[in-house]
Write a protein that holds these residues in place. Structure first.
Motif, PDB file in Angstrom:
ATOM      1  N   LYS A 164       0.834  -1.192   0.000  1.00 48.72           N
ATOM      2  CA  LYS A 164       0.000   0.000   0.000  1.00 48.72           C
ATOM      3  C   LYS A 164       0.876   1.252   0.000  1.00 48.72           C
ATOM      4  CE  LYS A 164      -3.948  -2.079   2.376  1.00 48.72           C
ATOM      5  NZ  LYS A 164      -4.833  -2.027   3.583  1.00 48.72           N
ATOM      6  N   ASN A 165       0.388   2.283  -0.663  1.00 54.98           N
ATOM      7  CA  ASN A 165       1.063   3.587  -0.697  1.00 54.98           C
ATOM      8  C   ASN A 165       2.460   3.516  -1.302  1.00 54.98           C
ATOM      9  OD1 ASN A 165      -1.157   4.750   0.754  1.00 54.98           O
ATOM     10  ND2 ASN A 165      -0.290   3.944   2.660  1.00 54.98           N
ATOM     11  N   ASN A 166       2.653   2.625  -2.276  1.00 59.60           N
ATOM     12  CA  ASN A 166       3.951   2.610  -2.968  1.00 59.60           C
ATOM     13  C   ASN A 166       4.040   3.817  -3.894  1.00 59.60           C
ATOM     14  OD1 ASN A 166       3.346   1.833  -5.928  1.00 59.60           O
ATOM     15  ND2 ASN A 166       2.232   0.255  -4.801  1.00 59.60           N
ATOM     16  N   SER A 167       5.260   4.142  -4.295  1.00 61.19           N
ATOM     17  CA  SER A 167       5.503   5.337  -5.113  1.00 61.19           C
ATOM     18  C   SER A 167       5.697   5.013  -6.592  1.00 61.19           C
ATOM     19  CB  SER A 167       6.743   6.083  -4.590  1.00 61.19           C
ATOM     20  OG  SER A 167       6.541   6.517  -3.268  1.00 61.19           O
ATOM     21  N   ILE A 168       5.270   3.824  -7.003  1.00 61.13           N
ATOM     22  CA  ILE A 168       5.520   3.359  -8.370  1.00 61.13           C
ATOM     23  C   ILE A 168       4.410   3.831  -9.298  1.00 61.13           C
ATOM     24  CG2 ILE A 168       5.929   1.319  -9.792  1.00 61.13           C
ATOM     25  CD1 ILE A 168       6.570  -0.169  -7.110  1.00 61.13           C
ATOM     26  N   ASN A 169       4.782   4.143 -10.536  1.00 57.36           N
ATOM     27  CA  ASN A 169       3.794   4.468 -11.559  1.00 57.36           C
ATOM     28  C   ASN A 169       3.618   3.249 -12.465  1.00 57.36           C
ATOM     29  OD1 ASN A 169       2.014   5.748 -13.272  1.00 57.36           O
ATOM     30  ND2 ASN A 169       3.572   6.970 -14.305  1.00 57.36           N
ATOM     31  N   LYS A 170       4.293   3.212 -13.602  1.00 59.17           N
ATOM     32  CA  LYS A 170       4.140   2.101 -14.532  1.00 59.17           C
ATOM     33  C   LYS A 170       5.168   0.993 -14.262  1.00 59.17           C
ATOM     34  CE  LYS A 170       2.262   4.837 -18.373  1.00 59.17           C
ATOM     35  NZ  LYS A 170       2.431   5.217 -19.804  1.00 59.17           N
ATOM     36  N   ILE A 171       4.777  -0.235 -14.635  1.00 67.42           N
ATOM     37  CA  ILE A 171       5.634  -1.397 -14.428  1.00 67.42           C
ATOM     38  C   ILE A 171       5.680  -2.234 -15.700  1.00 67.42           C
ATOM     39  CG2 ILE A 171       6.017  -3.493 -13.066  1.00 67.42           C
ATOM     40  CD1 ILE A 171       4.249  -2.194 -10.881  1.00 67.42           C
ATOM     41  N   VAL A 172       6.887  -2.627 -16.096  1.00 67.87           N
ATOM     42  CA  VAL A 172       7.068  -3.585 -17.193  1.00 67.87           C
ATOM     43  C   VAL A 172       7.671  -4.850 -16.597  1.00 67.87           C
ATOM     44  CG1 VAL A 172       8.190  -4.104 -19.386  1.00 67.87           C
ATOM     45  CG2 VAL A 172       7.411  -1.764 -18.906  1.00 67.87           C
ATOM     46  N   SER A 252      -5.005  -6.141  -6.329  1.00 71.77           N
ATOM     47  CA  SER A 252      -4.725  -4.938  -5.539  1.00 71.77           C
ATOM     48  C   SER A 252      -3.773  -3.979  -6.255  1.00 71.77           C
ATOM     49  CB  SER A 252      -4.121  -5.330  -4.189  1.00 71.77           C
ATOM     50  OG  SER A 252      -2.772  -5.768  -4.334  1.00 71.77           O
ATOM     51  N   ILE A 253      -3.153  -4.431  -7.326  1.00 70.10           N
ATOM     52  CA  ILE A 253      -2.191  -3.583  -8.050  1.00 70.10           C
ATOM     53  C   ILE A 253      -2.947  -2.630  -8.972  1.00 70.10           C
ATOM     54  CG2 ILE A 253      -0.253  -3.552  -9.683  1.00 70.10           C
ATOM     55  CD1 ILE A 253       0.484  -6.363  -8.662  1.00 70.10           C
ATOM     56  N   GLY A 254      -2.904  -1.358  -8.645  1.00 70.55           N
ATOM     57  CA  GLY A 254      -3.608  -0.367  -9.459  1.00 70.55           C
ATOM     58  C   GLY A 254      -2.746   0.257 -10.532  1.00 70.55           C
ATOM     59  N   ASN A 255      -1.480  -0.109 -10.570  1.00 73.90           N
ATOM     60  CA  ASN A 255      -0.551   0.471 -11.544  1.00 73.90           C
ATOM     61  C   ASN A 255      -0.811  -0.072 -12.948  1.00 73.90           C
ATOM     62  OD1 ASN A 255       0.817  -0.346  -8.853  1.00 73.90           O
ATOM     63  ND2 ASN A 255       1.980   1.447  -9.484  1.00 73.90           N
ATOM     64  N   LEU A 258       2.655  -3.755 -17.930  1.00 71.27           N
ATOM     65  CA  LEU A 258       2.844  -4.450 -19.199  1.00 71.27           C
ATOM     66  C   LEU A 258       3.616  -5.731 -18.925  1.00 71.27           C
ATOM     67  CD1 LEU A 258       2.826  -4.641 -22.338  1.00 71.27           C
ATOM     68  CD2 LEU A 258       4.995  -3.367 -22.293  1.00 71.27           C
ATOM     69  N   VAL A 259       3.066  -6.863 -19.360  1.00 72.19           N
ATOM     70  CA  VAL A 259       3.715  -8.158 -19.178  1.00 72.19           C
ATOM     71  C   VAL A 259       4.154  -8.674 -20.542  1.00 72.19           C
ATOM     72  CG1 VAL A 259       3.467 -10.512 -18.311  1.00 72.19           C
ATOM     73  CG2 VAL A 259       2.231  -8.639 -17.186  1.00 72.19           C
ATOM     74  N   LEU A 260       5.451  -8.878 -20.711  1.00 70.53           N
ATOM     75  CA  LEU A 260       6.009  -9.422 -21.947  1.00 70.53           C
ATOM     76  C   LEU A 260       6.598 -10.800 -21.662  1.00 70.53           C
ATOM     77  CD1 LEU A 260       7.923  -6.302 -23.371  1.00 70.53           C
ATOM     78  CD2 LEU A 260       5.586  -7.031 -23.856  1.00 70.53           C
ATOM     79  N   GLU A 278      -6.572 -11.484 -16.436  1.00 73.46           N
ATOM     80  CA  GLU A 278      -7.763 -11.589 -15.605  1.00 73.46           C
ATOM     81  C   GLU A 278      -7.687 -10.723 -14.359  1.00 73.46           C
ATOM     82  OE1 GLU A 278     -10.540 -14.998 -13.395  1.00 73.46           O
ATOM     83  OE2 GLU A 278      -8.738 -15.589 -14.524  1.00 73.46           O
ATOM     84  N   PHE A 279      -6.508 -10.624 -13.741  1.00 76.38           N
ATOM     85  CA  PHE A 279      -6.444 -10.031 -12.406  1.00 76.38           C
ATOM     86  C   PHE A 279      -5.734  -8.679 -12.323  1.00 76.38           C
ATOM     87  CE2 PHE A 279      -6.715 -14.687 -11.586  1.00 76.38           C
ATOM     88  CZ  PHE A 279      -7.997 -14.679 -11.057  1.00 76.38           C
ATOM     89  N   LEU A 280      -4.928  -8.317 -13.306  1.00 73.92           N
ATOM     90  CA  LEU A 280      -4.299  -6.995 -13.262  1.00 73.92           C
ATOM     91  C   LEU A 280      -5.298  -5.966 -13.785  1.00 73.92           C
ATOM     92  CD1 LEU A 280      -0.663  -7.762 -14.546  1.00 73.92           C
ATOM     93  CD2 LEU A 280      -1.412  -7.365 -12.180  1.00 73.92           C
ATOM     94  N   VAL A 281      -5.676  -5.044 -12.926  1.00 73.70           N
ATOM     95  CA  VAL A 281      -6.736  -4.088 -13.256  1.00 73.70           C
ATOM     96  C   VAL A 281      -6.382  -3.252 -14.476  1.00 73.70           C
ATOM     97  CG1 VAL A 281      -8.086  -2.153 -12.381  1.00 73.70           C
ATOM     98  CG2 VAL A 281      -7.407  -3.985 -10.830  1.00 73.70           C
ATOM     99  N   LYS A 282      -5.106  -2.836 -14.547  1.00 72.50           N
ATOM    100  CA  LYS A 282      -4.651  -2.025 -15.675  1.00 72.50           C
ATOM    101  C   LYS A 282      -3.535  -2.754 -16.413  1.00 72.50           C
ATOM    102  CE  LYS A 282      -5.742   2.388 -13.419  1.00 72.50           C
ATOM    103  NZ  LYS A 282      -5.187   3.701 -12.950  1.00 72.50           N
ATOM    104  N   GLY A 283      -3.722  -4.035 -16.617  1.00 79.48           N
ATOM    105  CA  GLY A 283      -2.687  -4.847 -17.226  1.00 79.48           C
ATOM    106  C   GLY A 283      -2.790  -4.954 -18.736  1.00 79.48           C
ATOM    107  N   LYS A 284      -1.646  -5.013 -19.383  1.00 78.51           N
ATOM    108  CA  LYS A 284      -1.549  -5.306 -20.805  1.00 78.51           C
ATOM    109  C   LYS A 284      -0.556  -6.448 -20.958  1.00 78.51           C
ATOM    110  CE  LYS A 284      -2.433  -0.605 -22.526  1.00 78.51           C
ATOM    111  NZ  LYS A 284      -1.912   0.493 -23.392  1.00 78.51           N
ATOM    112  N   THR A 285      -0.778  -7.303 -21.945  1.00 72.48           N
ATOM    113  CA  THR A 285       0.115  -8.435 -22.146  1.00 72.48           C
ATOM    114  C   THR A 285       0.504  -8.554 -23.620  1.00 72.48           C
ATOM    115  OG1 THR A 285      -1.715  -9.980 -22.532  1.00 72.48           O
ATOM    116  CG2 THR A 285      -0.955  -9.738 -20.252  1.00 72.48           C
TER     117      THR A 285
END
Length: 312
Positions: A164-172, A252-255, A258-260, A278-285
């Motif tokens: 909770k309250n992490n400072s991360i924006n986007k994740i690859v 719970s990950i709102g960031n 992108l999963v490659l 299915e489970f990443l709210v803002k996920g792209k694959t």
């Protein structure tokens, strides 16, 4: 034998490999000063492959010394790089020029592996891993930064993102290990286990062919460093912590994530893609064709383009 049981046995064998070495030198990873000197020399040679101006910095933390490599414009968007197991930050040599064009890079060597970070405490728990990385983020005053993470680094990035309250924006996440599922092809990946138990150049070459669709693309200088890392590594006790994340944890990950994953990855299967979707709210694959677990080397151009398109 069930896949989960087989997976557990493999991990226990890794533990046995790690714990069978008796410390002869005051260092978590290396047994002798000669081992460490040989490895650091190979690390320095491999780092020259970055072929961009960079700075190295060692900072003191409560668990030891953290080694960070920085490059890119100082006013660029902040981007943290988390490498794969035993690969060290030098592994980014095929990608660094593209990533550093518009980003300020902070490549962090993981504390419990052969690299230039040095652990001075006992092996870290999951909670302590989170504390350690956050200490580094706070030291550099990193807020709203992005992360690119490979293999074990992908698992760590996901661990950080569920806080909770992490400072991360986007994740690859690049072929993240043990993140969405247990190792897919345990039989094939056993070559990496035997490399740890009985290191040799022959076993190393066989392992590269299993993890990469184009091992011939791996630079010989980096190949030497990576071999020494596998030869000297005692880091795999931490693998037992690397359980795939639950549905609720992933939700719970709102960031934006992108999963490659390579289409011939021995660590992940289509199940990883399915759970991410299915489970990443803002996920792209995206599946990278003709690529194995080392997709940043197997298909550098396509991976670089996918990462930059997502980040920018």
């Amino acid at each position: 034998m069930s896949k989960l049981l087989l997976q557990t046995l493999v991990l226990l064998l890794f533990i046995g490999c790690a714990s069978s070495k008796k410390a002869k030198f005051d260092d978590y990873t290396f047994e002798t000063k000669k081992e460490k000197d040989n490895y650091i020399a190979s690390y320095d040679n491999a780092l020259k492959l970055w072929d961009v101006p960079y700075e190295e910095e060692n900072i003191k933390t409560r668990y030891g010394t953290a080694h960070i490599i920085m490059t890119g414009p100082k006013n660029g968007k902040k981007l943290v790089l988390l490498h794969g197991m035993d690969a060290s930050s030098t592994m980014w040599y095929p990608n660094i020029k593209a990533l550093a064009k518009n980003h300020r890079i902070y490549a962090i060597d993981f504390l419990m592996e052969p690299n230039k970070s040095t652990l001075t405490s006992n092996a870290l728990s999951k909670e302590e891993i989170v504390i350690w990385y956050n200490d580094i983020f706070n030291y550099y005053k990193l807020k709203n930064f992005d992360i690119v993470a490979a293999s074990r680094g992908g698992w760590i990035a996901t661990l950080l993102a569920i806080q909770k309250n992490n400072s991360i924006n986007k994740i690859v996440l690049l072929s993240p290990a043990q993140t969405f599922e247990y190792i897919d092809k345990v039989g094939k990946t056993s070559s990496a286990l035997f490399l740890k138990l009985f290191p040799s150049e022959k076993k190393f070459k066989k392992t590269l062919k299993i993890f990469s669709t184009h091992p011939e693309k791996i630079n010989s200088i980096y190949r030497r460093q990576f071999y020494l890392a596998n030869k000297y590594s005692k880091s795999n006790a931490s693998m037992l912590q690397m359980q795939p994340f639950s549905d609720d944890e992933l939700k719970s990950i709102g960031n934006p994530v992108l999963v490659l994953i390579g289409d011939q990855d021995v660590i992940n299967s289509e199940k990883s893609i399915e759970r991410a979707q299915e489970f990443l709210v803002k996920g792209k694959t995206k599946i990278i064709k003709d690529a194995g677990h080392f997709l940043t080397i197997d298909q550098t151009k396509e991976v670089n383009e996918a990462m930059l398109s997502f980040l920018e």
